[in-house]
Design a protein around this motif. Structure first.
Motif, PDB file in Angstrom:
ATOM      1  N   ALA A   8      53.031 -22.387  73.551  1.00 16.16           N
ATOM      2  CA  ALA A   8      53.425 -21.102  74.140  1.00 16.16           C
ATOM      3  C   ALA A   8      54.942 -20.983  74.178  1.00 16.16           C
ATOM      4  N   TRP A   9      55.650 -22.074  74.492  1.00 14.86           N
ATOM      5  CA  TRP A   9      57.118 -22.037  74.537  1.00 14.86           C
ATOM      6  C   TRP A   9      57.681 -21.741  73.153  1.00 14.86           C
ATOM      7  N   ARG A  10      57.124 -22.395  72.125  1.00 13.43           N
ATOM      8  CA  ARG A  10      57.602 -22.149  70.762  1.00 13.43           C
ATOM      9  C   ARG A  10      57.424 -20.694  70.367  1.00 13.43           C
ATOM     10  N   LEU A  11      56.266 -20.120  70.699  1.00 17.05           N
ATOM     11  CA  LEU A  11      56.019 -18.722  70.354  1.00 17.05           C
ATOM     12  C   LEU A  11      56.930 -17.789  71.139  1.00 17.05           C
ATOM     13  N   SER A  12      57.254 -18.131  72.381  1.00 22.92           N
ATOM     14  CA  SER A  12      58.097 -17.242  73.191  1.00 22.92           C
ATOM     15  C   SER A  12      59.529 -17.206  72.682  1.00 22.92           C
ATOM     16  N   THR A  13      59.919 -18.169  71.886  1.00 22.19           N
ATOM     17  CA  THR A  13      61.272 -18.162  71.340  1.00 22.19           C
ATOM     18  C   THR A  13      61.328 -17.510  69.960  1.00 22.19           C
ATOM     19  N   LEU A  58      54.791 -19.184  62.924  1.00 22.98           N
ATOM     20  CA  LEU A  58      55.373 -20.451  62.499  1.00 22.98           C
ATOM     21  C   LEU A  58      54.606 -20.948  61.285  1.00 22.98           C
ATOM     22  N   ASP A  59      55.331 -21.305  60.236  1.00 23.84           N
ATOM     23  CA  ASP A  59      54.715 -21.935  59.075  1.00 23.84           C
ATOM     24  C   ASP A  59      54.142 -23.279  59.531  1.00 23.84           C
ATOM     25  N   THR A  60      52.901 -23.546  59.180  1.00 25.56           N
ATOM     26  CA  THR A  60      52.241 -24.755  59.675  1.00 25.56           C
ATOM     27  C   THR A  60      52.892 -26.040  59.170  1.00 25.56           C
ATOM     28  N   SER A  62      56.331 -26.353  57.709  1.00 27.58           N
ATOM     29  CA  SER A  62      57.762 -26.467  57.999  1.00 27.58           C
ATOM     30  C   SER A  62      58.105 -26.192  59.455  1.00 27.58           C
ATOM     31  N   GLN A  63      57.181 -25.552  60.188  1.00 24.20           N
ATOM     32  CA  GLN A  63      57.418 -25.124  61.570  1.00 24.20           C
ATOM     33  C   GLN A  63      58.578 -24.137  61.680  1.00 24.20           C
ATOM     34  N   GLN A  64      58.870 -23.451  60.568  1.00 28.14           N
ATOM     35  CA  GLN A  64      59.903 -22.423  60.552  1.00 28.14           C
ATOM     36  C   GLN A  64      59.247 -21.051  60.702  1.00 28.14           C
ATOM     37  N   PRO A  65      59.935 -20.102  61.361  1.00 29.57           N
ATOM     38  CA  PRO A  65      59.358 -18.760  61.484  1.00 29.57           C
ATOM     39  C   PRO A  65      59.286 -18.060  60.133  1.00 29.57           C
ATOM     40  N   GLU A  66      58.225 -17.273  59.948  1.00 30.79           N
ATOM     41  CA  GLU A  66      58.056 -16.507  58.722  1.00 30.79           C
ATOM     42  C   GLU A  66      57.437 -15.164  59.054  1.00 30.79           C
ATOM     43  N   LEU A  67      57.707 -14.182  58.189  1.00 35.49           N
ATOM     44  CA  LEU A  67      57.112 -12.859  58.335  1.00 35.49           C
ATOM     45  C   LEU A  67      55.767 -12.832  57.625  1.00 35.49           C
ATOM     46  N   GLN A  68      54.827 -12.129  58.226  1.00 34.25           N
ATOM     47  CA  GLN A  68      53.546 -11.883  57.575  1.00 34.25           C
ATOM     48  C   GLN A  68      53.270 -10.391  57.664  1.00 34.25           C
ATOM     49  N   ALA A  69      53.088  -9.751  56.517  1.00 33.90           N
ATOM     50  CA  ALA A  69      52.715  -8.332  56.488  1.00 33.90           C
ATOM     51  C   ALA A  69      51.249  -8.246  56.871  1.00 33.90           C
ATOM     52  N   VAL A  70      50.940  -7.438  57.893  1.00 35.98           N
ATOM     53  CA  VAL A  70      49.579  -7.385  58.425  1.00 35.98           C
ATOM     54  C   VAL A  70      48.846  -6.121  57.976  1.00 35.98           C
ATOM     55  N   GLN A  71      49.438  -4.966  58.214  1.00 34.93           N
ATOM     56  CA  GLN A  71      48.848  -3.674  57.864  1.00 34.93           C
ATOM     57  C   GLN A  71      49.974  -2.729  57.468  1.00 34.93           C
ATOM     58  N   ALA A  72      49.607  -1.666  56.760  1.00 38.50           N
ATOM     59  CA  ALA A  72      50.585  -0.633  56.411  1.00 38.50           C
ATOM     60  C   ALA A  72      49.890   0.717  56.369  1.00 38.50           C
ATOM     61  N   THR A 139      71.164  -3.730  56.481  1.00 33.21           N
ATOM     62  CA  THR A 139      70.894  -4.542  57.664  1.00 33.21           C
ATOM     63  C   THR A 139      69.805  -5.534  57.287  1.00 33.21           C
ATOM     64  N   LEU A 140      70.031  -6.795  57.619  1.00 35.18           N
ATOM     65  CA  LEU A 140      69.043  -7.831  57.341  1.00 35.18           C
ATOM     66  C   LEU A 140      68.132  -7.988  58.550  1.00 35.18           C
ATOM     67  N   LEU A 141      66.835  -8.028  58.304  1.00 36.56           N
ATOM     68  CA  LEU A 141      65.848  -8.295  59.336  1.00 36.56           C
ATOM     69  C   LEU A 141      65.107  -9.537  58.892  1.00 36.56           C
ATOM     70  N   LYS A 142      65.125 -10.582  59.713  1.00 32.52           N
ATOM     71  CA  LYS A 142      64.428 -11.798  59.318  1.00 32.52           C
ATOM     72  C   LYS A 142      63.776 -12.439  60.531  1.00 32.52           C
ATOM     73  N   PRO A 143      62.723 -13.218  60.282  1.00 32.03           N
ATOM     74  CA  PRO A 143      62.087 -13.923  61.386  1.00 32.03           C
ATOM     75  C   PRO A 143      63.010 -15.039  61.847  1.00 32.03           C
ATOM     76  N   CYS A 144      63.027 -15.316  63.135  1.00 28.77           N
ATOM     77  CA  CYS A 144      63.926 -16.349  63.619  1.00 28.77           C
ATOM     78  C   CYS A 144      63.453 -16.885  64.966  1.00 28.77           C
ATOM     79  N   ARG A 145      64.119 -17.926  65.404  1.00 26.98           N
ATOM     80  CA  ARG A 145      63.970 -18.448  66.756  1.00 26.98           C
ATOM     81  C   ARG A 145      65.126 -17.894  67.583  1.00 26.98           C
ATOM     82  N   LYS A 146      64.932 -17.858  68.865  1.00 25.22           N
ATOM     83  CA  LYS A 146      65.987 -17.372  69.742  1.00 25.22           C
ATOM     84  C   LYS A 146      67.246 -18.208  69.517  1.00 25.22           C
ATOM     85  N   PRO A 147      68.373 -17.532  69.179  1.00 22.73           N
ATOM     86  CA  PRO A 147      69.612 -18.281  68.906  1.00 22.73           C
ATOM     87  C   PRO A 147      70.128 -18.995  70.155  1.00 22.73           C
TER      88      PRO A 147
END
Length: 147
Positions: A8-13, A58-60, A62-72, A139-147
């Motif tokens: 939960a902590w990882r997801l909240s960041t 989180l990528d399973t 690398s444990q790095q954040p990633e974007l996933q397109a869900v619906q459009a 403007t760049l939009l990317k997945p990230c962890r709280k800086p």
């Protein structure tokens, strides 16, 4: 340590980070805490609204954040904006599930001559300028962890 709390902590960041591409080294990074959001805009020529739903996960491996397109969704059809063949028309919107893997970052061109992108979090849509002013470029939009 309780693994559920740690998960939960990882997801909240997790969230999305916005920065200006032209001044990447000196641009402030704006963190928007969310694991689900909608990116919406109106096509500059056709005046057709487009909405894409994303998840930040989180990528399973690398444990790095990633974007996933869900619906459009696209409001109608226009030249160069044809919905994919599997799209379903409901109440004037073509709904579909994107089949492409999103890039590591979205490069969003923002112009003073068109309405700004909207970022919708928990059903509330706000112009991107509410989070980061535009410099008229990308403007760049990317997945990230709280800086």
């Amino acid at each position: 340590m309780d693994r559920r709390w740690l998960g939960a902590w990882r997801l909240s960041t997790l969230g999305i980070c916005l920065s200006l591409a032209a001044v990447l080294q000196t641009s402030p990074v704006v963190f928007v805490p969310t694991t689900q959001f909608t990116l919406a805009w109106t096509h500059s020529i056709e005046k057709v609204r487009w909405e894409e739903d994303y998840a930040v996960r989180l990528d399973t491996l690398s444990q790095q954040p990633e974007l996933q397109a869900v619906q459009a969704r696209v409001r109608g059809s226009a030249a160069g904006m044809e919905p994919p063949p599997d799209a379903v028309l409901r109440r004037g919107w073509y709904h579909y599930t994107p089949t492409i893997t999103p890039p590591p970052e979205l490069r969003l061109t923002r112009s003073e001559f068109t309405p700004d992108y909207e970022v919708c979090v928990q059903g509330r849509c706000r112009p991107m300028a509410d989070w980061m002013a535009s410099d008229g470029g990308v403007t760049l939009l990317k997945p990230c962890r709280k800086p």
